[in-house]
Design a protein around this motif. Structure first.
Motif, PDB file in Angstrom:
ATOM      1  N   CYS A 292     -68.753  14.863 -67.640  1.00 24.13           N
ATOM      2  CA  CYS A 292     -70.191  14.990 -67.489  1.00 24.13           C
ATOM      3  C   CYS A 292     -70.856  13.999 -68.428  1.00 24.13           C
ATOM      4  N   ALA A 322     -74.241  20.736 -62.053  1.00 19.14           N
ATOM      5  CA  ALA A 322     -74.315  19.496 -61.274  1.00 19.14           C
ATOM      6  C   ALA A 322     -73.095  19.381 -60.359  1.00 19.14           C
ATOM      7  N   GLY A 339     -70.409  15.447 -63.801  1.00 17.73           N
ATOM      8  CA  GLY A 339     -71.144  16.668 -63.503  1.00 17.73           C
ATOM      9  C   GLY A 339     -70.209  17.750 -63.021  1.00 17.73           C
TER      10      GLY A 339
END
Length: 456
Positions: A292, A322, A339
């Motif tokens: 991420c 995400a 994500g």
């Protein structure tokens, strides 16, 4: 519709007290102390004996991917995941297709929320190098704030012109939520990594590329601009111990005693669940599933963030939820997308830190419910108070369960937490008084409401 939640341990405003809560027409109608008669006529009674009753979680940071990226996720699927996890309100980010950077695209997103969201919703408007007019015209009662990407991330919404940053920080009165990573540092680190390790460096190098220096340099710039212009800055997803030096501790007793008044500094910070749960040691087992931006960093950094949960330097815990398709998470630092989906398990993850002695359950409620409501000035949500919206979650403790693919509600159908065991479990979720989630059963017809902000 009149509902009784009976005999729960109510966690609210720094206290735990056994009580029953009455919901009527979507509102908390009464809070009845233990020992007082609760007899009456109810359409539904929920026995919460041996359970805890919390305000519904308010997640200030999600990416639901709609419009334009719905092969990964959409508002329906991710708001369903929210309900399963005790999250009753969320703020969605603007890096969709099209980007939410104009009043028209913002209105279109609110329409999607009304049509599809199972829980309560609002949407950040995104800053660009040249959309200051739209930022200044947005209705302050509808949006949580302005999202500013001060570093390259998903969606290519980088604001990197000095004059544009100065305009935003000097003119925008709404909270500015900033993603802080220095693009130049990242690009230099990536070039060095490719020389050493090839065109797609192994995922274990991700925190070296999106490094402490990249985070600190950008965060310190944002803090400096906010101080210079007296702007309201909320820095998203801190990841390093060094960044924490830029934030002041807050007297939580002062905040608690202030009730609705926001007693926080004008510059605050968010931590997200992934950076509190994982460290760089987990790249060896979970791989790119925990990739991420900014990167999951060292155990030292993770532990510093955990300590900051209890001294006020971290004001809010969100998720930066995400989702990506699992096929997009293959590869290393270049090829794997950044994500992860984590929203459904955010509350139980934080309650797991209670079991580890990191923080108290009262503090979890402050960070995930009360403080988002205070910081963003949300109207009548985030607390268990008479007259407030009945956004509530009942959790139990003591019977271990394991995250498996079949229970994941996110459209992408994977989680970096698969295989992990939890002792806390969401049993019931109420959103605006509607019993949207009930021990594994979900009311798919339920719809959330647009969040209102008390400003002006």
């Amino acid at each position: 519709m009149k509902t009784l939640i009976k005999g729960a341990q109510v966690v609210n405003e720094g206290r735990i007290e056994k009580a029953s809560v009455v919901i009527e027409d979507g509102i908390i109608a009464d809070i009845i102390a233990d020992g007082i008669d609760v007899e009456g006529v109810y359409d539904e009674t929920v026995d919460a004996t041996d359970c805890w009753l919390l305000p519904g979680v308010i997640d200030d940071h999600v990416h639901f991917r709609e419009p334009g990226l719905t092969e990964k996720a959409d508002i329906e699927s991710e708001s369903r995941a929210a309900a399963y996890g005790g999250v009753t309100s969320y703020f969605d980010m603007p890096n969709t297709k099209p980007q939410t950077t104009t009043l028209q695209t913002l209105d279109e997103k609110f329409l999607l929320g009304r049509e599809k969201s199972h829980v309560n919703y609002s949407f950040f408007i995104g800053a660009t190098n040249d959309n200051i007019d739209d930022l200044l015209r947005v209705d302050e009662h509808r949006v949580p704030g302005v999202k500013l990407f001060m570093g390259s991330s998903t969606g290519n919404m980088l604001v990197d012109h000095e004059e544009a940053l100065q305009r935003i920080f000097s003119k925008v009165k709404l909270p500015i939520m900033a993603h802080c990573e220095d693009t130049q540092v990242i690009n230099e680190n990536m070039a060095k990594a490719k020389q050493l390790w090839g065109d797609d460096p192994d995922i274990t190098h991700h925190p070296q590329i999106r490094s402490e220096e990249a985070c600190y340099r950008s965060t310190s710039l944002a803090v400096s601009l906010a101080k210079k212009n007296n702007a309201r800055l909320h820095v998203a997803h801190l990841t390093t111990a060094k960044e924490l030096e830029l934030f002041e501790a807050v007297d939580e007793n002062r905040v608690l005693s202030a009730k609705d008044a926001c007693c926080f500094p004008r510059i605050t910070a968010e931590a997200v669940v992934a950076h509190l749960v994982f460290s760089d040691e987990d790249y060896n087992t979970v791989g790119a599933r925990i990739k991420c931006n900014p990167a999951v960093k060292s155990t030292k950094d993770r532990d510093a963030l955990r300590r900051a949960l209890t001294d006020g330097r971290v004001a809010v815990v969100g998720t930066d939820h995400a989702p990506h398709k699992l096929s997009e998470k293959q590869g290393g630092c270049c090829k794997a997308m950044s994500g992860m989906p984590i929203l459904q398990f955010s509350l139980v993850s934080m309650l797991g830190l209670v079991d580890e002695g990191v923080l108290s359950i009262e503090r979890v409620v402050e960070l995930m419910c009360h403080n988002p409501a205070r910081l963003f000035e949300i109207s009548k949500r985030g607390f268990i108070r008479k007259g407030y919206k009945a956004d509530l979650v009942v959790v139990s403790h003591g019977t271990p369960w394991i995250v498996t693919e079949d229970i994941i509600q996110s459209k992408c159908k994977w989680s970096p937490l698969e295989g992990r065991s939890f002792n806390w479990k969401v049993e019931h979720t109420f959103c605006n008084g509607s019993h949207i989630y009930n021990k594994g059963c979900f009311d798919s017809a339920s719809r959330g409401e647009e969040i209102e902000f008390r400003r002006g």
